[in-house]
Scaffold this motif. Structure first.
Motif, short mmCIF file in Angstrom:
data_model
loop_
_atom_site.label_atom_id
_atom_site.label_comp_id
_atom_site.label_asym_id
_atom_site.label_seq_id
_atom_site.Cartn_x
_atom_site.Cartn_y
_atom_site.Cartn_z
N GLU A 67 -5.44 -9.28 7.25
CA GLU A 67 -4.28 -8.63 6.66
C GLU A 67 -3.44 -9.71 5.99
OE1 GLU A 67 -0.44 -5.96 7.96
OE2 GLU A 67 -2.18 -6.04 9.28
N VAL A 69 -0.36 -11.07 4.44
CA VAL A 69 1.09 -10.84 4.43
C VAL A 69 1.74 -12.06 3.79
CG1 VAL A 69 1.10 -9.35 6.47
CG2 VAL A 69 1.33 -11.81 6.75
N LYS A 70 3.00 -11.94 3.51
CA LYS A 70 3.74 -13.05 2.91
C LYS A 70 3.63 -14.28 3.82
CE LYS A 70 8.16 -14.35 0.99
NZ LYS A 70 9.51 -13.93 0.66
N TYR A 72 0.83 -15.89 4.36
CA TYR A 72 -0.54 -16.05 4.86
C TYR A 72 -1.20 -17.19 4.10
CZ TYR A 72 -5.17 -14.72 6.59
OH TYR A 72 -6.39 -14.69 7.22
#
Length: 127
Positions: A67, A69-70, A72
């Motif tokens: 996933e 996400v900001k 990552y």
């Protein structure tokens, strides 16, 4: 498909025409091969991920994905790969590791996947 939709949190609304069933069979056959892997190519929205999810369910394999996400980055990527390898290696769980092009945010991700597919390990993963 009905069993999948009853058991999973996110049901799929698929039209299972002959070609889709053939693709599910092909994906399933590849997954059941020792160290089986596949790269599915096609237009966006053509059902590659949905068919892979269904084929992994049919094969009894756990589906894993990352996933994004900001924030990552490489550290989180390596941790996700370690988790998948622990599940397959230490726990003996059959896994489908599903990635799409949007999840490959760094060239090093591709290098790691290439190494994993070719040699069965990722350099410097456990250091």
């Amino acid at each position: 498909l009905e069993d999948y939709n009853q058991e999973m949190d996110t049901p799929m609304d698929l039209v299972t025409f002959t070609s889709a069933v053939e693709h599910i069979s092909r994906i399933n056959r590849v997954l059941r091969q020792p160290r089986g892997s596949a790269m599915l190519v096609g237009l966006g929205g053509s059902g590659r991920q949905s068919l892979t999810r269904l084929a992994s369910y049919i094969a009894g394999y756990r589906l894993c994905t990352v996933e994004i996400v900001k924030g990552y980055g490489l550290v989180e990527w390596k941790e996700d790969v370690r988790k998948v390898l622990r599940m397959t290696g230490m726990e003996g769980q059959p896994i489908v590791f599903l990635l799409n092009e949007a999840q490959i945010i760094s060239d090093s991700f591709l290098e790691d996947i290439n190494s994993l597919l070719n040699t069965g390990e990722v350099p410097c993963l456990w250091e």
